[in-house]
Design an enzyme around this catalytic site. Structure first.
Site, PDB file in Angstrom:
ATOM      1  N   SER A 209     -27.663  29.598  27.161  1.00 48.71           N
ATOM      2  CA  SER A 209     -28.084  28.941  28.398  1.00 48.71           C
ATOM      3  C   SER A 209     -27.956  29.914  29.563  1.00 48.71           C
ATOM      4  CB  SER A 209     -27.265  27.668  28.662  1.00 48.71           C
ATOM      5  OG  SER A 209     -25.879  27.915  28.510  1.00 48.71           O
TER       6      SER A 209
ATOM      7  N   GLU B 150     -26.681  18.464  19.654  1.00 50.49           N
ATOM      8  CA  GLU B 150     -27.147  18.284  21.028  1.00 50.49           C
ATOM      9  C   GLU B 150     -28.197  17.180  21.111  1.00 50.49           C
ATOM     10  OE1 GLU B 150     -28.281  21.943  22.954  1.00 50.49           O
ATOM     11  OE2 GLU B 150     -29.019  20.907  24.743  1.00 50.49           O
TER      12      GLU B 150
END
Ligand code: KIV
Length: 328
Positions: free
Chosen positions: A54, A191
Site C-alpha cells: 500500500s 481482506e
C-alpha cells in the site's frame, strides 16, 4: 497479555502468533513504511508490522499497488526493520516478483530477506501462487498469505468491492486458505470479505487469520496506519475507523508562521492579516460555526492541541464568510 497492544517485550515470532491464536488472544497488525513510524508502532506494542505494498498508494502516490518495485519495497523494508525491536516485521512481495515462476519468486524473496533483514514476507493469491509459496517456505522464509480482495489483481476485478459474496468464490477462498496452511504459511490476511466467511475460515484453520474489512470473528486485525490516522483523504473504505484527523492537525501546523509565533500563529498564504485572542471556549464556538469549511478543521485542530488553555490565533484570511464570523 490478551488482546491488542501487548506489554510483553519479547520479540514476536511466527510461532508466538500461532500460540496467541491458540490462547484466543487477538493479534494486531499495523502498516509502517518508514523508520520513525515503525519505532512508534513498535513502541506501542503492536504484534506485527507490515511493510505493505500500500506504500505504492500512500507513499509513492500511485493509483494502484502494481507499480511499486522490489527495490522500492526493499528500501522501505530496511528502514522499517531499523526502527523495530519487538514486532514481527512482514514485507509485501510486490506485484510481478513471484507470479511468473517459483524460481523467480524464491530468488526475489531471498534478495528481499538478505537486504531488509525482515522476519517474513506476504504474498497475494491462492492456488495460482502456491508453488511460489512452497518454494519460498522451503528456502526457510516464513510466508503470510493474502486472500479475498487482492489489490495487486485490481485490473482483473475492476473494483475494490467486497469479494467472495457468492458461493463459488467463497468456496475457492476456503480451499485456498487451507492450501496455504498445508503449504506451511504461518498466517493469512483476508481482506474485504463477508464477516461470516472470514469467521468460518478462522475457525477452520489452526494458523492465525488476520482480517481487514472482514469483521470481528477473525484472529486479528490489520490496519493501514495513514488511513487510521486520517492522513489520507479521498478514498475511504466503509469499514475504516479513523482514530484521528492528522491531515487537519498537520495542515494547521504547516500554516504556522515561525517568524511570529511558532505555536499559535496560523497563516494562510494570501489575503488580509487578522489577529484574534479568545478563550478556548470561544474557539470551540467558532469551530462549530465554521463546520464544513476547510477552516473549521484548522480551528478544531488547534483546540485539540491546546485543550482548555487560553489561546490566541493570528492568521491571514482569504475566506469572506470566515472573516465575517470571526470579526463578529
Ligand atoms: O499493503 C497493505 O497495506 C496490505 C494491507 C491492506 C493488509 O496488504
Amino acid at each position: 497479555m490478551a488482546g491488542y497492544l501487548s506489554s510483553d517485550t519479547r520479540k514476536v515470532t511466527t510461532h508466538r502468533l500461532i500460540e496467541m491464536k491458540q490462547r484466543g488472544e487477538k493479534i494486531s497488525m499495523l502498516t509502517s513504511y518508514d523508520y520513525t513510524t515503525a519505532q512508534i508502532v513498535d513502541g506501542a506494542g503492536v504484534d506485527v508490522i507490515l511493510v505493505g505494498d500500500s506504500a505504492s498508494n500512500v507513499v509513492a502516490g500511485n493509483i494502484t499497488t502494481l507499480p511499486i518495485t522490489l527495490e522500492q519495497m526493499i528500501f522501505l523494508g530496511k528502514a522499517v526493520v531499523r526502527g523495530v525491536k519487538r514486532a514481527l516485521v512482514v514485507v509485501d512481495m510486490p506485484f510481478g516478483t513471484y507470479q511468473a515462476s517459483a524460481y523467480e519468486a524464491v530468488t526475489n524473496a531471498i534478495q528481499m530477506m538478505k537486504i531488509t533483514h525482515a522476519d517474513a514476507l506476504k504474498l497475494e493469491g491462492g492456488e495460482e501462487v502456491i508453488d511460489s509459496v512452497k518454494k519460498i517456505i522451503a528456502s526457510g522464509i516464513p510466508v503470510m498469505g493474502h486472500l479475498g480482495l487482492m489489490p495487486q489483481s485490481i485490473n482483473k476485478y475492476g473494483t475494490y468491492a467486497v469479494r467472495a459474496k457468492g458461493d463459488d468464490e467463497a468456496e475457492k477462498l476456503i480451499r485456498d486458505a487451507k492450501l496455504h496452511q498445508e503449504a506451511g504459511c504461518f498466517a493469512i490476511v483476508i481482506e474485504k470479505v463477508p464477516a461470516a466467511l472470514a469467521e468460518r475460515v478462522a475457525k477452520e484453520l489452526t494458523i492465525p487469520v488476520i482480517g481487514i474489512g472482514a469483521g470481528g470473528g477473525v484472529d486479528g486485525q490489520a490496519v493501514v496506519v495513514p488511513d487510521m490516522l486520517g492522513l489520507t483523504h479521498g478514498l475511504s473504505p466503509r469499514f475504516l475507523r479513523r482514530y484521528a484527523d492528522l491531515h487537519s492537525v498537520m495542515t494547521a501546523v504547516f500554516l504556522t508562521d515561525p517568524a511570529t509565533n511558532a505555536v499559535l500563529g496560523v497563516n494562510a498564504r494570501l489575503g488580509r492579516r487578522m489577529k484574534f485572542k479568545f478563550a478556548a471556549d470561544t474557539c470551540r464556538t467558532h469551530a462549530e460555526i465554521l463546520q464544513g469549511s476547510a477552516e473549521s478543521a484548522l480551528l478544531m485542530s488547534l483546540e485539540m492541541v491546546h485543550g482548555n488553555d487560553y489561546i490566541g490565533i493570528s492568521y491571514r484570511s482569504t475566506d469572506l464568510r470566515r472573516r465575517a464570523v470571526l470579526s463578529a
